[in-house]
Design an enzyme around this catalytic site. Structure first.
Site, PDB file in Angstrom:
ATOM      1  N   ASN A  17      53.899  44.676  32.523  1.00 59.28           N
ATOM      2  CA  ASN A  17      53.991  44.430  33.956  1.00 59.28           C
ATOM      3  C   ASN A  17      54.404  42.967  34.113  1.00 59.28           C
ATOM      4  O   ASN A  17      53.590  42.070  33.928  1.00 59.28           O
ATOM      5  CB  ASN A  17      52.616  44.695  34.593  1.00 59.28           C
ATOM      6  CG  ASN A  17      52.560  44.260  36.047  1.00 59.28           C
ATOM      7  OD1 ASN A  17      53.595  44.000  36.663  1.00 59.28           O
ATOM      8  ND2 ASN A  17      51.353  44.189  36.595  1.00 59.28           N
ATOM      9  N   LYS A  68      55.203  41.365  36.706  1.00 55.58           N
ATOM     10  CA  LYS A  68      54.799  40.753  37.980  1.00 55.58           C
ATOM     11  C   LYS A  68      55.989  39.990  38.578  1.00 55.58           C
ATOM     12  O   LYS A  68      57.124  40.417  38.423  1.00 55.58           O
ATOM     13  CB  LYS A  68      53.561  39.880  37.766  1.00 55.58           C
ATOM     14  CG  LYS A  68      52.462  40.654  37.016  1.00 55.58           C
ATOM     15  CD  LYS A  68      51.136  39.981  37.001  1.00 55.58           C
ATOM     16  CE  LYS A  68      50.134  40.844  36.244  1.00 55.58           C
ATOM     17  NZ  LYS A  68      48.781  40.323  36.254  1.00 55.58           N
ATOM     18  N   GLU A 116      46.403  43.275  42.243  1.00 53.11           N
ATOM     19  CA  GLU A 116      47.007  42.189  43.033  1.00 53.11           C
ATOM     20  C   GLU A 116      47.579  42.739  44.339  1.00 53.11           C
ATOM     21  O   GLU A 116      47.545  42.066  45.370  1.00 53.11           O
ATOM     22  CB  GLU A 116      48.087  41.470  42.199  1.00 53.11           C
ATOM     23  CG  GLU A 116      47.450  40.608  41.117  1.00 53.11           C
ATOM     24  CD  GLU A 116      48.264  40.468  39.857  1.00 53.11           C
ATOM     25  OE1 GLU A 116      49.477  40.757  39.856  1.00 53.11           O
ATOM     26  OE2 GLU A 116      47.674  40.068  38.830  1.00 53.11           O
ATOM     27  N   GLU A 161      42.012  48.555  34.832  1.00 54.37           N
ATOM     28  CA  GLU A 161      42.129  47.112  34.709  1.00 54.37           C
ATOM     29  C   GLU A 161      40.968  46.432  35.431  1.00 54.37           C
ATOM     30  O   GLU A 161      40.996  46.276  36.657  1.00 54.37           O
ATOM     31  CB  GLU A 161      43.445  46.633  35.326  1.00 54.37           C
ATOM     32  CG  GLU A 161      44.677  47.246  34.685  1.00 54.37           C
ATOM     33  CD  GLU A 161      45.919  46.407  34.934  1.00 54.37           C
ATOM     34  OE1 GLU A 161      46.555  46.017  33.963  1.00 54.37           O
ATOM     35  OE2 GLU A 161      46.224  46.110  36.097  1.00 54.37           O
ATOM     36  N   GLY A 212      44.578  38.255  33.587  1.00 51.95           N
ATOM     37  CA  GLY A 212      45.123  36.897  33.579  1.00 51.95           C
ATOM     38  C   GLY A 212      44.082  35.815  33.357  1.00 51.95           C
ATOM     39  O   GLY A 212      44.349  34.633  33.541  1.00 51.95           O
ATOM     40  N   GLY A 255      50.626  38.911  30.976  1.00 51.08           N
ATOM     41  CA  GLY A 255      51.096  37.695  30.301  1.00 51.08           C
ATOM     42  C   GLY A 255      51.763  37.931  28.956  1.00 51.08           C
ATOM     43  O   GLY A 255      52.848  37.381  28.682  1.00 51.08           O
TER      44      GLY A 255
HETATM   45  P1  PGA Z   1      47.217  40.318  31.954  1.00 49.54           P
HETATM   46  O1  PGA Z   1      47.627  41.239  33.201  1.00 49.54           O
HETATM   47  O2  PGA Z   1      47.607  41.054  30.709  1.00 49.54           O
HETATM   48  O3  PGA Z   1      48.012  39.045  32.149  1.00 49.54           O
HETATM   49  O4  PGA Z   1      45.739  40.091  32.027  1.00 49.54           O
HETATM   50  C1  PGA Z   1      47.459  42.624  33.168  1.00 49.54           C
HETATM   51  C2  PGA Z   1      47.912  43.254  34.475  1.00 49.54           C
HETATM   52  O5  PGA Z   1      47.641  42.674  35.537  1.00 49.54           O
HETATM   53  O6  PGA Z   1      48.544  44.332  34.487  1.00 49.54           O
END
Ligand code: PGA
Length: 254
Positions: free
Chosen positions: A10, A12, A100, A170, A176, A237
């Site tokens: 993802n 983002k 988010e 999640e 993050g 990330g």
């Molecule tokens: P992250 O994000 O791997 O940066 O923690 C995961 C996500 O929000 O899908």
């Protein structure tokens, strides 16, 4: 049990079209050694980079998804993107209800449900995100929150349609932040999610791919995906660099 590992990136709000082209070229090269028989792999770039990603990844093992979809076929919805638009580009998956989106853009279980219905209508495979906040976990509300999110998301979705659904668990506090749920903790929650799904769809729950998301990286992907009810990951990330995304997938499939 016939669940195949599925790992999706993802991105983002990261990567312009030019940056997408560069990353996809690197991914295509790196992932040549990942057998599609072992894992499904996808990337979900921003809308403006989807066409580039699809062109660059042609002939590779990597599929392309979007990060959102609107529920209407078309019309006066400034800033939104429809299922027909995504389908025409060649998109295969669509992330729906990411935390988010819920946190910053007012997404609710009801809008998640409408977006799932739109994705199914256009033959796109929904990756439906659920997860509790830190406050909810500490208040011992995780199971109630997840059950409500699941029942809301899949209200009115037939068993036949449910077969196309991927779920991403999640925990919001792990996204993050560098804080990963321990494999045991994540497994217990995945098993609970599968139990709720079994209540709704019976034996189909055994076929449902449930990804873990939240600070998954090359160093912890093996242990997480080794858990019986964790079938892959939704990666933020660590999906933004070809090396880390590749190593995360390689480690996860052993
Ligand atoms: P992250 O994000 O791997 O940066 O923690 C995961 C996500 O929000 O899908």
């Amino acid at each position: 049990m016939s669940r195949k590992v599925f790992i999706a990136g993802n991105w983002k709000m990261n990567k312009t079209a030019a940056e997408t082209a560069a990353l996809c070229q690197a991914l295509k090269e790196k992932f040549a050694d990942v057998c599609p028989c072992k894992a499904d792999v996808a990337v979900c770039p921003p809308f403006t980079s989807i066409a580039t990603a699809i062109a660059e990844l042609k002939g590779s093992n990597i599929k392309v998804g979007a990060q959102n979809i609107h529920w209407a076929d078309n019309g006066a919805f400034t800033g939104e993107i429809s299922g027909a638009m995504l389908k025409e580009l060649g998109v295969e998956y669509v992330i729906i209800g990411h935390s988010e989106r819920r946190q910053y853009f007012g997404e609710t279980d009801e809008t998640v449900n409408k977006r799932i219905q739109a994705a199914l209508k256009y033959d796109l495979k929904p990756i439906v995100c659920i997860g509790e906040t830190l406050e909810e976990r500490e208040g011992d509300k995780t199971e109630a929150v997840l059950e409500k999110q699941i029942k809301g998301a899949f209200s009115g979705i037939s068993a036949d349609d449910f077969k196309k659904i991927v779920i991403a668990y999640e925990p919001v506090w792990a996204i993050g932040t560098g804080k990963t749920a321990t494999p045991d903790m994540a497994e217990a929650t995945h098993a609970f999610i599968r139990k709720v799904l079994a209540g709704l769809y019976g034996a189909l729950a055994e076929e449902t791919v449930i990804q873990y998301g939240g600070s998954m990286k090359p160093e912890n992907s093996r242990e997480l995906v080794a858990q019986p009810d964790i079938d892959g990951g939704l990666i933020g990330g660590a999906a933004l660099k070809a090396d880390s995304f590749h190593d995360l997938v390689k480690n996860a499939i052993g």
